[in-house]
Design a protein around this motif. Sequence first.
Motif, PDB file in Angstrom:
ATOM      1  N   PRO A  56       2.520  -2.176   1.154  1.00 19.60           N
ATOM      2  CA  PRO A  56       1.888  -0.949   0.315  1.00 19.60           C
ATOM      3  C   PRO A  56       2.671   0.310   0.609  1.00 19.60           C
ATOM      4  CG  PRO A  56       0.364  -1.338   2.227  1.00 19.60           C
ATOM      5  CD  PRO A  56       1.404  -2.463   2.241  1.00 19.60           C
ATOM      6  N   GLU A  57       2.770   1.174  -0.462  1.00 21.01           N
ATOM      7  CA  GLU A  57       3.604   2.449  -0.310  1.00 21.01           C
ATOM      8  C   GLU A  57       2.795   3.837  -0.490  1.00 21.01           C
ATOM      9  OE1 GLU A  57       7.034   2.255  -2.880  1.00 21.01           O
ATOM     10  OE2 GLU A  57       7.828   0.381  -1.902  1.00 21.01           O
ATOM     11  N   GLY A  58       1.508   3.436  -0.174  1.00 16.62           N
ATOM     12  CA  GLY A  58       0.586   4.702  -0.370  1.00 16.62           C
ATOM     13  C   GLY A  58      -0.176   4.629  -1.506  1.00 16.62           C
ATOM     14  N   GLU A  59      -0.842   5.661  -1.744  1.00 15.87           N
ATOM     15  CA  GLU A  59      -1.943   5.584  -2.860  1.00 15.87           C
ATOM     16  C   GLU A  59      -1.570   5.869  -4.265  1.00 15.87           C
ATOM     17  OE1 GLU A  59      -4.700   8.769  -2.220  1.00 15.87           O
ATOM     18  OE2 GLU A  59      -5.697   8.080  -0.305  1.00 15.87           O
ATOM     19  N   GLU A  60      -0.148   6.414  -4.305  1.00 10.55           N
ATOM     20  CA  GLU A  60       0.488   6.480  -5.539  1.00 10.55           C
ATOM     21  C   GLU A  60       1.300   5.220  -6.100  1.00 10.55           C
ATOM     22  OE1 GLU A  60       2.917   9.820  -5.576  1.00 10.55           O
ATOM     23  OE2 GLU A  60       1.078  11.164  -4.990  1.00 10.55           O
ATOM     24  N   THR A  61       1.060   4.079  -5.560  1.00  9.90           N
ATOM     25  CA  THR A  61       1.901   2.778  -5.643  1.00  9.90           C
ATOM     26  C   THR A  61       1.331   2.501  -7.398  1.00  9.90           C
ATOM     27  OG1 THR A  61       2.151   2.257  -3.510  1.00  9.90           O
ATOM     28  CG2 THR A  61       2.514   0.819  -5.033  1.00  9.90           C
ATOM     29  N   GLU A  62       2.200   2.021  -8.060  1.00 10.77           N
ATOM     30  CA  GLU A  62       1.616   1.587  -9.367  1.00 10.77           C
ATOM     31  C   GLU A  62       1.309   0.141  -9.124  1.00 10.77           C
ATOM     32  OE1 GLU A  62       5.061   0.778 -12.081  1.00 10.77           O
ATOM     33  OE2 GLU A  62       6.613   1.300 -10.749  1.00 10.77           O
ATOM     34  N   PRO A  63      -0.017   0.127  -9.890  1.00  6.46           N
ATOM     35  CA  PRO A  63      -0.465  -1.293  -9.708  1.00  6.46           C
ATOM     36  C   PRO A  63       0.428  -2.344 -10.433  1.00  6.46           C
ATOM     37  CG  PRO A  63      -1.436  -0.205 -11.730  1.00  6.46           C
ATOM     38  CD  PRO A  63      -0.686   0.946 -10.882  1.00  6.46           C
ATOM     39  N   LEU A  64       0.579  -3.722  -9.596  1.00  2.00           N
ATOM     40  CA  LEU A  64       1.552  -4.544 -10.093  1.00  2.00           C
ATOM     41  C   LEU A  64       0.755  -5.735 -11.000  1.00  2.00           C
ATOM     42  CD1 LEU A  64       2.871  -5.631  -6.639  1.00  2.00           C
ATOM     43  CD2 LEU A  64       3.940  -4.194  -8.404  1.00  2.00           C
ATOM     44  N   LEU A  65       1.455  -5.894 -12.078  1.00  6.89           N
ATOM     45  CA  LEU A  65       0.739  -6.765 -13.037  1.00  6.89           C
ATOM     46  C   LEU A  65       0.846  -8.376 -12.655  1.00  6.89           C
ATOM     47  CD1 LEU A  65      -0.430  -6.914 -15.873  1.00  6.89           C
ATOM     48  CD2 LEU A  65       1.861  -7.230 -16.730  1.00  6.89           C
ATOM     49  N   VAL A  66      -0.526  -9.010 -12.579  1.00  3.44           N
ATOM     50  CA  VAL A  66      -0.367 -10.220 -12.055  1.00  3.44           C
ATOM     51  C   VAL A  66       0.376 -11.176 -13.107  1.00  3.44           C
ATOM     52  CG1 VAL A  66      -1.817 -12.453 -11.821  1.00  3.44           C
ATOM     53  CG2 VAL A  66      -2.541 -10.208 -11.088  1.00  3.44           C
ATOM     54  N   GLY A  67       1.262 -11.989 -12.707  1.00  2.50           N
ATOM     55  CA  GLY A  67       2.128 -12.869 -13.538  1.00  2.50           C
ATOM     56  C   GLY A  67       3.591 -12.463 -13.766  1.00  2.50           C
ATOM     57  N   SER A  68       3.923 -11.176 -13.420  1.00  4.14           N
ATOM     58  CA  SER A  68       5.369 -10.583 -13.466  1.00  4.14           C
ATOM     59  C   SER A  68       6.265 -11.195 -12.810  1.00  4.14           C
ATOM     60  CB  SER A  68       5.343  -9.095 -13.006  1.00  4.14           C
ATOM     61  OG  SER A  68       4.392  -8.192 -13.750  1.00  4.14           O
TER      62      SER A  68
ATOM     63  N   THR B 248      12.226 -10.095   6.143  1.00  2.00           N
ATOM     64  CA  THR B 248      12.290  -9.068   5.371  1.00  2.00           C
ATOM     65  C   THR B 248      12.459  -9.577   3.770  1.00  2.00           C
ATOM     66  OG1 THR B 248      12.700  -7.619   7.055  1.00  2.00           O
ATOM     67  CG2 THR B 248      12.847  -6.967   4.727  1.00  2.00           C
ATOM     68  N   ILE B 249      12.015  -9.008   2.952  1.00  4.26           N
ATOM     69  CA  ILE B 249      12.273  -9.367   1.515  1.00  4.26           C
ATOM     70  C   ILE B 249      12.269  -7.822   0.682  1.00  4.26           C
ATOM     71  CG2 ILE B 249      11.045 -11.555   1.536  1.00  4.26           C
ATOM     72  CD1 ILE B 249       9.465  -9.050  -0.505  1.00  4.26           C
ATOM     73  N   LYS B 250      13.194  -7.955  -0.322  1.00  2.00           N
ATOM     74  CA  LYS B 250      13.376  -6.962  -1.398  1.00  2.00           C
ATOM     75  C   LYS B 250      13.319  -7.672  -2.680  1.00  2.00           C
ATOM     76  CE  LYS B 250      16.250  -4.024   1.483  1.00  2.00           C
ATOM     77  NZ  LYS B 250      17.643  -3.591   1.614  1.00  2.00           N
ATOM     78  N   ALA B 251      12.402  -6.831  -3.623  1.00  5.86           N
ATOM     79  CA  ALA B 251      12.206  -7.629  -5.114  1.00  5.86           C
ATOM     80  C   ALA B 251      12.212  -6.297  -6.163  1.00  5.86           C
ATOM     81  CB  ALA B 251      10.924  -8.462  -4.921  1.00  5.86           C
ATOM     82  N   SER B 252      12.577  -7.061  -7.139  1.00  3.34           N
ATOM     83  CA  SER B 252      12.805  -5.887  -8.315  1.00  3.34           C
ATOM     84  C   SER B 252      12.132  -6.701  -9.541  1.00  3.34           C
ATOM     85  CB  SER B 252      14.240  -5.642  -8.634  1.00  3.34           C
ATOM     86  OG  SER B 252      15.142  -6.765  -9.096  1.00  3.34           O
ATOM     87  N   SER B 253      11.318  -5.977 -10.288  1.00  6.48           N
ATOM     88  CA  SER B 253      10.819  -6.370 -11.622  1.00  6.48           C
ATOM     89  C   SER B 253      11.071  -5.539 -12.452  1.00  6.48           C
ATOM     90  CB  SER B 253       9.479  -6.764 -11.385  1.00  6.48           C
ATOM     91  OG  SER B 253       8.561  -7.077 -12.488  1.00  6.48           O
ATOM     92  N   SER B 254      11.140  -6.085 -13.811  1.00  7.24           N
ATOM     93  CA  SER B 254      11.303  -5.301 -14.889  1.00  7.24           C
ATOM     94  C   SER B 254       9.717  -4.594 -15.208  1.00  7.24           C
ATOM     95  CB  SER B 254      11.533  -6.336 -16.330  1.00  7.24           C
ATOM     96  OG  SER B 254      10.770  -7.256 -16.576  1.00  7.24           O
ATOM     97  N   ASP B 255       8.755  -4.887 -14.758  1.00  5.13           N
ATOM     98  CA  ASP B 255       7.520  -4.349 -15.036  1.00  5.13           C
ATOM     99  C   ASP B 255       7.140  -3.439 -14.197  1.00  5.13           C
ATOM    100  OD1 ASP B 255       7.085  -6.412 -17.217  1.00  5.13           O
ATOM    101  OD2 ASP B 255       6.157  -7.661 -15.783  1.00  5.13           O
ATOM    102  N   SER B 256       8.194  -3.237 -12.974  1.00  4.85           N
ATOM    103  CA  SER B 256       7.941  -2.205 -11.904  1.00  4.85           C
ATOM    104  C   SER B 256       9.298  -1.215 -11.658  1.00  4.85           C
ATOM    105  CB  SER B 256       7.482  -2.805 -10.665  1.00  4.85           C
ATOM    106  OG  SER B 256       7.470  -1.753  -9.760  1.00  4.85           O
ATOM    107  N   LYS B 257       8.915   0.190 -11.846  1.00  8.71           N
ATOM    108  CA  LYS B 257      10.108   1.101 -11.733  1.00  8.71           C
ATOM    109  C   LYS B 257      10.655   1.017 -10.238  1.00  8.71           C
ATOM    110  CE  LYS B 257       8.556   4.071 -15.357  1.00  8.71           C
ATOM    111  NZ  LYS B 257       8.218   5.444 -15.652  1.00  8.71           N
ATOM    112  N   LYS B 258       9.739   0.712  -9.108  1.00  8.47           N
ATOM    113  CA  LYS B 258      10.227   0.830  -7.900  1.00  8.47           C
ATOM    114  C   LYS B 258      10.469  -0.488  -7.346  1.00  8.47           C
ATOM    115  CE  LYS B 258       7.698   5.133  -6.652  1.00  8.47           C
ATOM    116  NZ  LYS B 258       6.483   5.393  -5.699  1.00  8.47           N
ATOM    117  N   ALA B 259      11.419  -0.433  -6.221  1.00 11.80           N
ATOM    118  CA  ALA B 259      11.938  -1.816  -5.723  1.00 11.80           C
ATOM    119  C   ALA B 259      10.624  -1.936  -4.813  1.00 11.80           C
ATOM    120  CB  ALA B 259      13.137  -1.652  -5.097  1.00 11.80           C
TER     121      ALA B 259
END
Length: 419
Positions: free
Chosen positions: A294-306, A251-262
Amino acid sequence: MSGNWKIAAVSIASIVLITVNLYLIEKKESKVERTVFVENWTKVKKDTITDTIQTNGVIKPVEEYDIYFDAKKNDFKKFLVKEGDSITAGSSLFEYTATELDALKASLEAEKTAAEGEMAGIEEYIGKLRSYQGNVTSEPEAAIDESVEKNLNIDITTSSSDLIKSNIEQEMYKQELEKNRLDEKVKMLDAKLSSIEEQSSAIVTTSEADGVVKNINKNLDNPIISIVSTNMAIEGYFSGEEMKKAEVGMTIKASSSDSKKALKGTIGRIHSYPAEEPSLKKDNKFPFQALIEPEGEETEPLLVGSKVNLTVITNEKAGVPSIPIEAVQYQKHPYIYKLTNKGHVDKHYITKGLKAEGKQEIIKGPSVGDVILLKPNVAVKNHSYFITPIQFEKVKAGTYKKFTSREKVRYLLLGILEK
């Protein structure tokens, strides 16, 4: 005299006090000698211990598909997509014509003509067999075609008319089968020729998966088109030490400044060979890919290169007895000091389990709720008495009144002598 007497009395009392203290301290097996001042302690807790790898990664598409074109056998016509286009499986990518189609068409037409010629010869031969069969019935000694006589493989002069007719019928049946086979072959060749006619205008290459057109090579060098998937993953590198702990499926967990959700997911792929050729001058780095859930249809798109901060959970135990790492002592085997209800510091050997986050799992040893000594400032003798600093906020007058006079003096002296 009164003043001198007071001075003498104080001096004598001080000497007596010091003498008694020295005697109690130096006395063999003295309780004072074996008393430990315990300033830091803790309890064995039921806790969750998680061992992790902390590393970095970057957001990239899960897969990349390359489309190839054979310029030696085909003539390119035009691209049907542009770089950056979103496509689905079955979308048209480019058109071309096959240079081999004309040669293939000519070969198939020649094969069809030959088959039709064979069919015409068989029909002519069957006609001769029917004609001779009728003559045998009316004129037993009728003349026979030389080719027919050869194929019947019987002596016409000695064979009966019934035997001759039987052989003729068998030969006709055999020829009808061959004619039907050639007829099916002609139909198959016609179908192939029709397909070539349809392809002669243009052939379209389509995509086999959803994605985004990443690159188009207008010079027609392969790969002519590169398509990346819309699903994102995290890519990074493990060190040699981290490779010993990492496994596919963790299992992994990740955080990014470009995404509000973990972000959550699992390790999907680990390369067993380093990213660069092994060298004494460089530390080995092993590429890995983590798949994002995936976390459902409301998942915000991830920016390639983040860039992301990644935590890989290599081991986790929940609800296990746990103590701080600094409480563990070593002398051939690991042990801790337990503070008993009777005021003793007792040594207890332990069996260690998982160690992480400053915590040590105890597989065998003190139980949850037992009070243990943290790393002491001085050497501790097993089964020593211990005292602790007064916590004035917890001192109650009612508790003090319960002590006997002897206990009051004893604890007072222990406190003074320890200090």
